[in-house]
Every structure is written in structure tokens, then in C-alpha cells.
Scaffold this motif. Structure first.
Motif, PDB file in Angstrom:
ATOM      1  N   GLU A 224       0.816  -1.208   0.000  1.00 29.48           N
ATOM      2  CA  GLU A 224       0.000   0.000   0.000  1.00 29.48           C
ATOM      3  C   GLU A 224       0.851   1.260   0.000  1.00 29.48           C
ATOM      4  N   LEU A 225       2.077   1.154   0.523  1.00 32.15           N
ATOM      5  CA  LEU A 225       2.950   2.314   0.637  1.00 32.15           C
ATOM      6  C   LEU A 225       4.006   2.390  -0.466  1.00 32.15           C
ATOM      7  N   TYR A 226       4.440   1.215  -0.959  1.00 30.87           N
ATOM      8  CA  TYR A 226       5.552   1.188  -1.901  1.00 30.87           C
ATOM      9  C   TYR A 226       5.272   0.255  -3.069  1.00 30.87           C
ATOM     10  N   GLU A 227       5.938   0.582  -4.181  1.00 31.96           N
ATOM     11  CA  GLU A 227       5.951  -0.328  -5.320  1.00 31.96           C
ATOM     12  C   GLU A 227       7.396  -0.556  -5.721  1.00 31.96           C
ATOM     13  N   THR A 228       7.659  -1.727  -6.261  1.00 31.82           N
ATOM     14  CA  THR A 228       9.028  -2.067  -6.637  1.00 31.82           C
ATOM     15  C   THR A 228       9.327  -1.543  -8.038  1.00 31.82           C
ATOM     16  N   THR A 229      10.593  -1.376  -8.325  1.00 32.31           N
ATOM     17  CA  THR A 229      11.013  -0.864  -9.636  1.00 32.31           C
ATOM     18  C   THR A 229      10.622  -1.821 -10.755  1.00 32.31           C
ATOM     19  N   ASP A 230      10.515  -3.121 -10.450  1.00 28.78           N
ATOM     20  CA  ASP A 230      10.134  -4.098 -11.484  1.00 28.78           C
ATOM     21  C   ASP A 230       8.633  -4.417 -11.440  1.00 28.78           C
ATOM     22  N   ARG A 231       7.869  -3.623 -10.667  1.00 27.35           N
ATOM     23  CA  ARG A 231       6.400  -3.744 -10.577  1.00 27.35           C
ATOM     24  C   ARG A 231       5.951  -5.075  -9.963  1.00 27.35           C
ATOM     25  N   GLN A 232       6.820  -5.735  -9.265  1.00 28.76           N
ATOM     26  CA  GLN A 232       6.457  -6.975  -8.566  1.00 28.76           C
ATOM     27  C   GLN A 232       5.954  -6.630  -7.168  1.00 28.76           C
ATOM     28  N   ASP A 233       5.094  -7.498  -6.625  1.00 22.02           N
ATOM     29  CA  ASP A 233       4.637  -7.294  -5.248  1.00 22.02           C
ATOM     30  C   ASP A 233       5.810  -7.396  -4.284  1.00 22.02           C
ATOM     31  N   ILE A 234       5.695  -6.685  -3.186  1.00 21.65           N
ATOM     32  CA  ILE A 234       6.735  -6.762  -2.163  1.00 21.65           C
ATOM     33  C   ILE A 234       6.640  -8.129  -1.484  1.00 21.65           C
ATOM     34  N   THR A 235       7.778  -8.804  -1.405  1.00 22.68           N
ATOM     35  CA  THR A 235       7.842 -10.154  -0.844  1.00 22.68           C
ATOM     36  C   THR A 235       8.100 -10.079   0.660  1.00 22.68           C
ATOM     37  N   VAL A 236       7.301 -10.820   1.410  1.00 19.44           N
ATOM     38  CA  VAL A 236       7.493 -10.870   2.858  1.00 19.44           C
ATOM     39  C   VAL A 236       8.854 -11.485   3.151  1.00 19.44           C
ATOM     40  N   GLY A 237       9.649 -10.815   3.988  1.00 18.05           N
ATOM     41  CA  GLY A 237      10.973 -11.307   4.370  1.00 18.05           C
ATOM     42  C   GLY A 237      12.099 -10.773   3.501  1.00 18.05           C
ATOM     43  N   GLN A 238      11.786 -10.249   2.322  1.00 20.58           N
ATOM     44  CA  GLN A 238      12.804  -9.684   1.436  1.00 20.58           C
ATOM     45  C   GLN A 238      13.201  -8.283   1.913  1.00 20.58           C
ATOM     46  N   LYS A 239      14.502  -7.973   1.841  1.00 23.70           N
ATOM     47  CA  LYS A 239      14.959  -6.632   2.205  1.00 23.70           C
ATOM     48  C   LYS A 239      14.888  -5.725   0.989  1.00 23.70           C
ATOM     49  N   TYR A 240      14.472  -4.455   1.247  1.00 25.05           N
ATOM     50  CA  TYR A 240      14.310  -3.482   0.167  1.00 25.05           C
ATOM     51  C   TYR A 240      15.005  -2.175   0.523  1.00 25.05           C
ATOM     52  N   LYS A 241      15.538  -1.529  -0.509  1.00 25.35           N
ATOM     53  CA  LYS A 241      16.108  -0.193  -0.375  1.00 25.35           C
ATOM     54  C   LYS A 241      15.088   0.808  -0.913  1.00 25.35           C
ATOM     55  N   VAL A 242      14.846   1.874  -0.151  1.00 25.65           N
ATOM     56  CA  VAL A 242      13.879   2.895  -0.566  1.00 25.65           C
ATOM     57  C   VAL A 242      14.576   3.886  -1.487  1.00 25.65           C
ATOM     58  N   LEU A 243      14.036   4.033  -2.693  1.00 27.23           N
ATOM     59  CA  LEU A 243      14.571   4.995  -3.656  1.00 27.23           C
ATOM     60  C   LEU A 243      13.840   6.338  -3.558  1.00 27.23           C
ATOM     61  N   THR A 244      12.542   6.279  -3.430  1.00 26.30           N
ATOM     62  CA  THR A 244      11.736   7.494  -3.205  1.00 26.30           C
ATOM     63  C   THR A 244      10.730   7.190  -2.096  1.00 26.30           C
ATOM     64  N   PRO A 245      10.441   8.163  -1.249  1.00 23.65           N
ATOM     65  CA  PRO A 245       9.559   7.899  -0.105  1.00 23.65           C
ATOM     66  C   PRO A 245       8.087   7.866  -0.505  1.00 23.65           C
ATOM     67  N   SER A 246       7.286   7.300   0.380  1.00 20.18           N
ATOM     68  CA  SER A 246       5.831   7.384   0.214  1.00 20.18           C
ATOM     69  C   SER A 246       5.341   8.607   0.989  1.00 20.18           C
ATOM     70  N   TRP A 247       4.281   9.246   0.470  1.00 22.32           N
ATOM     71  CA  TRP A 247       3.723  10.449   1.090  1.00 22.32           C
ATOM     72  C   TRP A 247       2.322  10.140   1.604  1.00 22.32           C
ATOM     73  N   ILE A 248       2.078  10.520   2.841  1.00 19.88           N
ATOM     74  CA  ILE A 248       0.826  10.162   3.515  1.00 19.88           C
ATOM     75  C   ILE A 248       0.146  11.436   4.015  1.00 19.88           C
ATOM     76  N   LEU A 249      -1.160  11.521   3.778  1.00 17.04           N
ATOM     77  CA  LEU A 249      -1.967  12.625   4.294  1.00 17.04           C
ATOM     78  C   LEU A 249      -2.781  12.114   5.473  1.00 17.04           C
ATOM     79  N   THR A 250      -2.620  12.759   6.624  1.00 19.96           N
ATOM     80  CA  THR A 250      -3.346  12.379   7.837  1.00 19.96           C
ATOM     81  C   THR A 250      -4.358  13.466   8.166  1.00 19.96           C
TER      82      THR A 250
END
Length: 201
Positions: A153-179
Motif C-alpha cells: 500500500e505504501l511502496y511499489e518495486t522498480t520491477d512492478r512486482q509485489d513486495i515479498t514478505v521477508g525480502q529486504k528493500y532499499k527505498v529509492l523514493t519515499p511514500s507520502w501520507i496525508l493524515t
């Protein structure tokens, strides 16, 4: 004899006072007062107006519900226009082009309060980010994470694959949230991540 003189004086004084009261009252004649209305408006009492209390209007033109309310509203109403510029506040803070794009857009919105705040914060990313956060818009500051449920819900991968549970990821651009003021969160702009390759993979 003294008593008689005293009685005469009191009676004379009483007659004098009564005569003075009669002179002070204006003489009303049928010719001058009959059928005429007073030129002075009659005072209306609450009972005469259906028991409505008399209200005095209060000038609230200079009162604001909260600091920067007009600027906040103007910004949030145009938030979709700002989405492409948000990441520049994190990754491209020294770019004159980025600050110029922000300035152009704020001038186009044509809100005096927003423009005044922007003029104080321009080319000061930390200040502008604090102002945005006070308006409910902030970014997720993490630089890397291990995949868990809900991260899609917060991030998408550069290859458009779903984020895998347990996989480590590097953030390239942040997600922006409105509260919202009620605490409801909405993702305005998804961040992008790439998987971190481990030696064993």
C-alpha cells in the motif's frame, strides 16, 4: 403667633411649588396634538417583536479558526498538482529548477496567505516540510525495510512486482501520507523500492 406665621409660610410654599409644576407641564390643546403621531420612532421591546432577543452583529472577519487555515486549504485543494514535486523536497533540494517549479505553481494558485508562507520557506526544505507536516502531509522517512504484509500500500518495486514478505528493500523514493485531523491516513504518493541482493541470493 409664631405658629400662625409658620402655617402661612408652609401654605405659601406649597402653593408656589404647585404653581411651578403646572407651568413646567406643556399645555396640550386639541388643535396641536389631536391626530398627530410622534416623529420619534417607538422603542420596540422584546415582547413587541415576538420575544426575540435583540442581537448585535459581531465582526469576525479578522478571526481565523487556526493559523494558516487559508493557506492549508489552498494547498490541499491543489495537492494533486504538487504530487510530482514532492520527492524533490527530499532528493533534489539544491535544484533551482525544482524550487522554481514550486514557486510557479504556488503563484498560479493565487492565494495570498499561501504565497506569504512560501516566501518565508522557499529554498528551506526542512522548514517547508515542517509546514506541510503541520497541514497533515508527511513522508515515510525509512531508507530500507524488510517486506511485511501491507507494504504494497505504501511502496511499489522498480520491477512492478509485489513486495515479498521477508525480502529486504532499499527505498529509492519515499511514500507520502496525508493524515486528517481525525487520524485517518491516505497514501497520496507511493514510494519506490528495489530489492537488496544478499550474497546468498
Amino acid at each position: 403667633m409664631k405658629t400662625f406665621i409658620t402655617i402661612v409660610l408652609i401654605a405659601g410654599l406649597a402653593i408656589y411649588l404647585l404653581a411651578g409644576k403646572k407651568k413646567s407641564k406643556p399645555k396640550e390643546t386639541p388643535d396641536t396634538t389631536a391626530g398627530q403621531k410622534s416623529l420619534m420612532p417607538e422603542k420596540k421591546t422584546p415582547q413587541a417583536e415576538g420575544n426575540k432577543p435583540k442581537t448585535i452583529p459581531v465582526d469576525t472577519s479578522g478571526i481565523r479558526p487556526m493559523p494558516d487555515a487559508q493557506a492549508q486549504q489552498a494547498f490541499l485543494e491543489n495537492l494533486s498538482c504538487f504530487k510530482p514535486l514532492l520527492n524533490g523536497l527530499i532528493n533534489d533540494t539544491s535544484s533551482k529548477e525544482m524550487w522554481g517549479n514550486w514557486s510557479d505553481l504556488i503563484v498560479t494558485i493565487n492565494n495570498n496567505e499561501l504565497t506569504a508562507i512560501w516566501q518565508k520557506a522557499v529554498v528551506k526544505p526542512a522548514v517547508w516540510l515542517r509546514i506541510l507536516a503541520s497541514w497533515g502531509l508527511s513522508y515515510d522517512p525509512c531508507t530500507e525495510f524488510t517486506g511485511i504484509k501491507g507494504r504494497n500500500e505504501l511502496y511499489e518495486t522498480t520491477d512492478r512486482q509485489d513486495i515479498t514478505v521477508g525480502q529486504k528493500y532499499k527505498v529509492l523514493t519515499p511514500s507520502w501520507i496525508l493524515t486528517t485531523a481525525e487520524g485517518k491516513k491516505q497514501v497520496i504518493k507511493k514510494g519506490t523500492v528495489e530489492p537488496i541482493q544478499t550474497p546468498n541470493s
